[in-house]
Design an enzyme around this catalytic site. Structure first.
Site, PDB file in Angstrom:
ATOM      1  N   ALA A  84       0.839  -1.207   0.000  1.00 32.78           N
ATOM      2  CA  ALA A  84       0.000   0.000   0.000  1.00 32.78           C
ATOM      3  C   ALA A  84       0.864   1.243   0.000  1.00 32.78           C
ATOM      4  CB  ALA A  84      -0.910  -0.002   1.229  1.00 32.78           C
ATOM      5  N   THR A 135      10.819   0.711  -4.413  1.00 30.70           N
ATOM      6  CA  THR A 135      11.004   1.085  -5.813  1.00 30.70           C
ATOM      7  C   THR A 135      12.459   1.417  -6.122  1.00 30.70           C
ATOM      8  OG1 THR A 135      10.481   2.851  -7.377  1.00 30.70           O
ATOM      9  CG2 THR A 135      10.310   3.418  -5.070  1.00 30.70           C
ATOM     10  N   ASP A 136      12.813   1.325  -7.396  1.00 30.07           N
ATOM     11  CA  ASP A 136      14.168   1.731  -7.795  1.00 30.07           C
ATOM     12  C   ASP A 136      14.349   3.252  -7.725  1.00 30.07           C
ATOM     13  OD1 ASP A 136      12.597   2.447  -9.982  1.00 30.07           O
ATOM     14  OD2 ASP A 136      13.766   1.346 -11.475  1.00 30.07           O
ATOM     15  N   GLU A 137      13.224   3.993  -7.619  1.00 27.95           N
ATOM     16  CA  GLU A 137      13.330   5.460  -7.648  1.00 27.95           C
ATOM     17  C   GLU A 137      14.068   6.017  -6.431  1.00 27.95           C
ATOM     18  OE1 GLU A 137      10.009   7.741  -8.887  1.00 27.95           O
ATOM     19  OE2 GLU A 137       9.301   6.224 -10.275  1.00 27.95           O
ATOM     20  N   TYR A 161       7.516  11.535  -3.928  1.00 28.71           N
ATOM     21  CA  TYR A 161       7.171  10.103  -3.890  1.00 28.71           C
ATOM     22  C   TYR A 161       8.377   9.268  -3.486  1.00 28.71           C
ATOM     23  CZ  TYR A 161       6.745   5.345  -5.775  1.00 28.71           C
ATOM     24  OH  TYR A 161       6.785   3.982  -5.920  1.00 28.71           O
ATOM     25  N   LYS A 165       9.175   7.014  -0.143  1.00 24.70           N
ATOM     26  CA  LYS A 165       9.475   5.578  -0.213  1.00 24.70           C
ATOM     27  C   LYS A 165      10.842   5.301   0.434  1.00 24.70           C
ATOM     28  CE  LYS A 165       7.528   2.544  -1.918  1.00 24.70           C
ATOM     29  NZ  LYS A 165       6.463   1.627  -1.432  1.00 24.70           N
ATOM     30  N   LYS A 200      -0.781   6.234 -15.282  1.00 24.90           N
ATOM     31  CA  LYS A 200       0.590   5.835 -15.567  1.00 24.90           C
ATOM     32  C   LYS A 200       0.757   5.708 -17.077  1.00 24.90           C
ATOM     33  CE  LYS A 200       1.184   5.485 -11.111  1.00 24.90           C
ATOM     34  NZ  LYS A 200       0.799   4.361 -10.289  1.00 24.90           N
ATOM     35  N   TYR A 218       6.402  13.928 -21.864  1.00 28.15           N
ATOM     36  CA  TYR A 218       7.111  14.923 -21.047  1.00 28.15           C
ATOM     37  C   TYR A 218       8.485  15.207 -21.654  1.00 28.15           C
ATOM     38  CZ  TYR A 218       3.711  13.680 -17.342  1.00 28.15           C
ATOM     39  OH  TYR A 218       2.569  13.436 -16.614  1.00 28.15           O
ATOM     40  N   GLY A 294      11.808  17.902 -11.916  1.00 25.19           N
ATOM     41  CA  GLY A 294      12.772  16.961 -11.319  1.00 25.19           C
ATOM     42  C   GLY A 294      12.767  15.595 -11.987  1.00 25.19           C
TER      43      GLY A 294
HETATM   44  P1  NAD Z   1      -1.266   1.565  -6.912  1.00 20.51           P
HETATM   45  O1  NAD Z   1      -1.299   3.051  -6.753  1.00 20.51           O
HETATM   46  O2  NAD Z   1      -1.824   0.939  -8.140  1.00 20.51           O
HETATM   47  O3  NAD Z   1      -2.018   0.895  -5.668  1.00 20.51           O
HETATM   48  C1  NAD Z   1      -1.820   1.320  -4.353  1.00 20.51           C
HETATM   49  C2  NAD Z   1      -2.864   0.629  -3.468  1.00 20.51           C
HETATM   50  O4  NAD Z   1      -2.615   1.060  -2.106  1.00 20.51           O
HETATM   51  C3  NAD Z   1      -4.304   0.993  -3.809  1.00 20.51           C
HETATM   52  O5  NAD Z   1      -5.119  -0.157  -3.790  1.00 20.51           O
HETATM   53  C4  NAD Z   1      -4.701   1.942  -2.687  1.00 20.51           C
HETATM   54  O6  NAD Z   1      -6.093   1.923  -2.394  1.00 20.51           O
HETATM   55  C5  NAD Z   1      -3.858   1.436  -1.535  1.00 20.51           C
HETATM   56  N1  NAD Z   1      -3.605   2.474  -0.535  1.00 20.51           N
HETATM   57  C6  NAD Z   1      -3.127   3.724  -0.745  1.00 20.51           C
HETATM   58  N2  NAD Z   1      -3.055   4.394   0.402  1.00 20.51           N
HETATM   59  C7  NAD Z   1      -3.478   3.552   1.380  1.00 20.51           C
HETATM   60  C8  NAD Z   1      -3.619   3.662   2.791  1.00 20.51           C
HETATM   61  N3  NAD Z   1      -3.338   4.795   3.436  1.00 20.51           N
HETATM   62  N4  NAD Z   1      -4.047   2.583   3.476  1.00 20.51           N
HETATM   63  C9  NAD Z   1      -4.354   1.411   2.835  1.00 20.51           C
HETATM   64  N5  NAD Z   1      -4.278   1.276   1.503  1.00 20.51           N
HETATM   65  C10 NAD Z   1      -3.835   2.325   0.787  1.00 20.51           C
HETATM   66  O7  NAD Z   1       0.249   1.163  -6.687  1.00 20.51           O
HETATM   67  P2  NAD Z   1       1.156   0.081  -7.458  1.00 20.51           P
HETATM   68  O8  NAD Z   1       1.665   0.688  -8.709  1.00 20.51           O
HETATM   69  O9  NAD Z   1       0.458  -1.208  -7.499  1.00 20.51           O
HETATM   70  O10 NAD Z   1       2.379  -0.011  -6.442  1.00 20.51           O
HETATM   71  C11 NAD Z   1       2.308  -0.885  -5.317  1.00 20.51           C
HETATM   72  C12 NAD Z   1       3.588  -0.781  -4.529  1.00 20.51           C
HETATM   73  O11 NAD Z   1       4.697  -1.133  -5.351  1.00 20.51           O
HETATM   74  C13 NAD Z   1       3.884   0.632  -4.017  1.00 20.51           C
HETATM   75  O12 NAD Z   1       4.440   0.510  -2.740  1.00 20.51           O
HETATM   76  C14 NAD Z   1       4.907   1.173  -5.001  1.00 20.51           C
HETATM   77  O13 NAD Z   1       5.743   2.109  -4.385  1.00 20.51           O
HETATM   78  C15 NAD Z   1       5.664  -0.081  -5.369  1.00 20.51           C
HETATM   79  N6  NAD Z   1       6.265  -0.102  -6.730  1.00 20.51           N
HETATM   80  C16 NAD Z   1       5.496   0.200  -7.825  1.00 20.51           C
HETATM   81  C17 NAD Z   1       6.078   0.112  -9.093  1.00 20.51           C
HETATM   82  C18 NAD Z   1       5.264   0.387 -10.342  1.00 20.51           C
HETATM   83  O14 NAD Z   1       5.843   0.424 -11.428  1.00 20.51           O
HETATM   84  N7  NAD Z   1       3.972   0.573 -10.261  1.00 20.51           N
HETATM   85  C19 NAD Z   1       7.422  -0.263  -9.218  1.00 20.51           C
HETATM   86  C20 NAD Z   1       8.166  -0.537  -8.078  1.00 20.51           C
HETATM   87  C21 NAD Z   1       7.572  -0.470  -6.822  1.00 20.51           C
HETATM   88  O1  DAU Z   2      10.490   2.934 -11.294  1.00 18.18           O
HETATM   89  C1  DAU Z   2       9.444   2.460 -10.522  1.00 18.18           C
HETATM   90  C2  DAU Z   2       8.332   3.482 -10.473  1.00 18.18           C
HETATM   91  O2  DAU Z   2       7.701   3.476 -11.747  1.00 18.18           O
HETATM   92  C3  DAU Z   2       7.311   3.232  -9.375  1.00 18.18           C
HETATM   93  O3  DAU Z   2       7.942   3.318  -8.131  1.00 18.18           O
HETATM   94  C4  DAU Z   2       6.164   4.232  -9.454  1.00 18.18           C
HETATM   95  O4  DAU Z   2       5.185   3.908  -8.492  1.00 18.18           O
HETATM   96  C5  DAU Z   2       5.556   4.149 -10.842  1.00 18.18           C
HETATM   97  O5  DAU Z   2       4.541   5.120 -10.974  1.00 18.18           O
HETATM   98  C6  DAU Z   2       6.617   4.361 -11.922  1.00 18.18           C
HETATM   99  O6  DAU Z   2       7.096   5.731 -11.911  1.00 18.18           O
HETATM  100  P1  DAU Z   2       7.353   6.555 -13.261  1.00 18.18           P
HETATM  101  O7  DAU Z   2       7.270   7.982 -12.931  1.00 18.18           O
HETATM  102  O8  DAU Z   2       8.560   6.068 -13.959  1.00 18.18           O
HETATM  103  O9  DAU Z   2       6.061   6.060 -14.116  1.00 18.18           O
HETATM  104  P2  DAU Z   2       5.046   6.849 -15.066  1.00 18.18           P
HETATM  105  O10 DAU Z   2       4.207   5.828 -15.741  1.00 18.18           O
HETATM  106  O11 DAU Z   2       4.372   7.965 -14.362  1.00 18.18           O
HETATM  107  O12 DAU Z   2       6.014   7.505 -16.152  1.00 18.18           O
HETATM  108  C7  DAU Z   2       6.876   6.712 -16.959  1.00 18.18           C
HETATM  109  C8  DAU Z   2       7.709   7.654 -17.799  1.00 18.18           C
HETATM  110  O13 DAU Z   2       6.855   8.298 -18.754  1.00 18.18           O
HETATM  111  C9  DAU Z   2       8.354   8.783 -17.011  1.00 18.18           C
HETATM  112  O14 DAU Z   2       9.617   9.080 -17.570  1.00 18.18           O
HETATM  113  C10 DAU Z   2       7.406   9.967 -17.202  1.00 18.18           C
HETATM  114  C11 DAU Z   2       6.853   9.715 -18.604  1.00 18.18           C
HETATM  115  N1  DAU Z   2       5.469  10.185 -18.815  1.00 18.18           N
HETATM  116  C12 DAU Z   2       4.501   9.775 -17.940  1.00 18.18           C
HETATM  117  C13 DAU Z   2       3.200  10.175 -18.110  1.00 18.18           C
HETATM  118  C14 DAU Z   2       2.119   9.731 -17.133  1.00 18.18           C
HETATM  119  C15 DAU Z   2       5.162  10.979 -19.902  1.00 18.18           C
HETATM  120  O15 DAU Z   2       6.036  11.326 -20.712  1.00 18.18           O
HETATM  121  N2  DAU Z   2       3.862  11.389 -20.061  1.00 18.18           N
HETATM  122  C16 DAU Z   2       2.870  11.021 -19.199  1.00 18.18           C
HETATM  123  O16 DAU Z   2       1.695  11.444 -19.392  1.00 18.18           O
END
Ligand code: NAD
Ligand code: DAU
Length: 355
Positions: A84, A135-137, A161, A165, A200, A218, A294
């Site tokens: 979460a 996350t790798d971020e 963010y 994390k 996303k 972007y 950023g």
């Molecule tokens: P997401 O935004 O799709 O889902 C997040 C979930 O957490 C949702 O179901 C939301 O309702 C719940 N949540 C948010 N705040 C809450 C709270 N206060 N209490 C209880 N539940 C809550 O996220 P995701 O993309 O599935 O990412 C999941 C995890 O993996 C995160 O910790 C994120 O940092 C990590 N992560 C994501 C990515 C990616 O590419 N999406 C990559 C690496 C790590």
């Molecule tokens: O690296 C792991 C991370 O990846 C996770 O920890 C985050 O939760 C997840 O959201 C994701 O972060 P990014 O910022 O990399 O993902 P996003 O999909 O928002 O963007 C991917 C790339 O695309 C990034 O360089 C920004 C760019 N982008 C994104 C959006 C939404 C655009 O150019 N236009 C857009 O509208």
């Protein structure tokens, strides 16, 4: 062996895949999905498993200490897989406080509740596990120099963010070092696949291409991300939860770097082909917009440690994963419409009203 595991954030994108995998694979486990159902949580992501006897959903905020404490005690929880979080970088730029609250204080709340419950048991931390998904971020940004993030890379988060994390990762490690809690942290690269919220890049752009809407790229579209199919991440989480070494960090990634603009061109090509449109029909949708503040230039993960220690490797080639993903979104327009209209948020209320 029977276990009771809380998976937090199980109604979100990655969490729903982890819940599904555990519910299907471990019928002897009790899987409790603890989720607040923010805008990112959607129980429709779990319709196929919601009636299983080994699955339970609890709507709760991870910042609710008393609620979390009671749940852990009442359910005799012995494992927590913590996903979460507030997860979208753009939202964190506009609203950093929510990110600090959920990602930092929420993680600390879970840690403290688990600590109090587990330390009071006769066996204490024996057989327990607190697994934090990060996350790798947190490692910051790489240049175009071929370097990769390893588990030793110094933390240098740039967005609210990733700063939140990073802070949560430090708290998790501090609970191991200070109290002896059996913790594990993993840092994963960008995931893609079904059920990702269309804020996303990949789901947003697939949906926009389908509907002939502009694709807001972007900056110059030169930023690089390392993409991993979400089911491969879920599989890594399963392996690490069961076999990972306590107090370790594992990086998870697909050795699959893509410049945004190149990835976007693949998306356009794939959507157009699957919809029977002529090649190049939607190239004009590409619209360069103001860069993200950023904006990290490049992420790339070295997951050699995970491969060498636990034998995990991504199972899907990117071409296969993208094809599967684009098809899924095109075939599940109802899911997308539900999410973009906001109707999905009524699902929970309706579901419980009708019981
Ligand atoms: P997401 O935004 O799709 O889902 C997040 C979930 O957490 C949702 O179901 C939301 O309702 C719940 N949540 C948010 N705040 C809450 C709270 N206060 N209490 C209880 N539940 C809550 O996220 P995701 O993309 O599935 O990412 C999941 C995890 O993996 C995160 O910790 C994120 O940092 C990590 N992560 C994501 C990515 C990616 O590419 N999406 C990559 C690496 C790590
Ligand atoms: O690296 C792991 C991370 O990846 C996770 O920890 C985050 O939760 C997840 O959201 C994701 O972060 P990014 O910022 O990399 O993902 P996003 O999909 O928002 O963007 C991917 C790339 O695309 C990034 O360089 C920004 C760019 N982008 C994104 C959006 C939404 C655009 O150019 N236009 C857009 O509208």
């Amino acid at each position: 062996m029977k276990r009771t595991i809380i998976i937090t954030g199980g109604a979100g994108f990655i969490g729903s895949h982890v819940v599904r995998l555990f519910v299907n694979r471990y019928p002897d486990y009790r899987i409790i999905n603890l989720d607040k159902l923010t805008y990112a949580g959607n129980l429709a992501n779990l319709r196929d498993i919601e009636d299983r006897p080994n699955y339970k959903f609890v709507r709760m905020d991870i910042c609710d200490f008393e609620g979390v404490m009671k749940l852990i005690q009442d359910e005799h929880v012995d494992g927590i897989i913590h996903l979460a979080a507030e997860s979208h970088v753009d939202r964190s730029i506009k609203d950093p406080f929510t990110f600090a609250r959920t990602n930092v204080m929420g993680t600390l709340t879970l840690l403290q509740a688990a600590k109090l419950y587990w330390e009071a048991l006769p066996e204490k931390y024996e057989g327990k596990r607190f697994y934090h998904i990060s996350t790798d971020e947190v490692y910051g940004a790489l240049q175009f120099d071929g370097t990769l993030f390893t588990e030793e890379t110094k933390y240098q988060p740039h967005s609210p963010y990733s700063a939140a994390k990073a802070s949560s990762d430090h708290f998790v490690r501090a609970y191991h070092d200070t109290y002896g809690m059996p913790t594990i942290v993993t840092n994963c690269s960008n995931n893609y696949g079904p059920y990702q919220f269309p804020e996303k890049l990949i789901p947003l752009f697939i949906n926009n291409i389908r509907h002939g809407k502009p694709l807001p790229v972007y900056g110059k579209g030169e930023n690089v991300r390392d993409w991993l199919f979400v089911e491969d991440h879920a599989r890594a989480i399963d392996i690490i939860f069961h076999k990972g070494r306590i107090a370790e960090t594992y990086n998870i990634g697909g050795f699959n770097e893509w410049k945004n603009i190149d990835l976007i061109k693949v998306l356009i090509k794939t959507v157009d082909r699957l919809l029977g449109r002529p090649e190049g029909a939607d190239d004009h949708l590409i619209t360069y917009v103001t860069d993200r503040a950023g904006h990290d230039l490049r992420y790339a993960i070295d997951s050699t440690k995970l491969k060498n220690e636990l034998g995990w490797e991504p199972s899907l080639q990117f071409e296969e994963g993208i094809e599967k993903t684009v098809k899924w979104y095109l075939e599940n327009q109802a899911w997308m419409d539900n999410v973009t209209s906001g109707d999905y948020q009524k699902y929970y209320e309706d579901m419980y009203r009708n019981r």
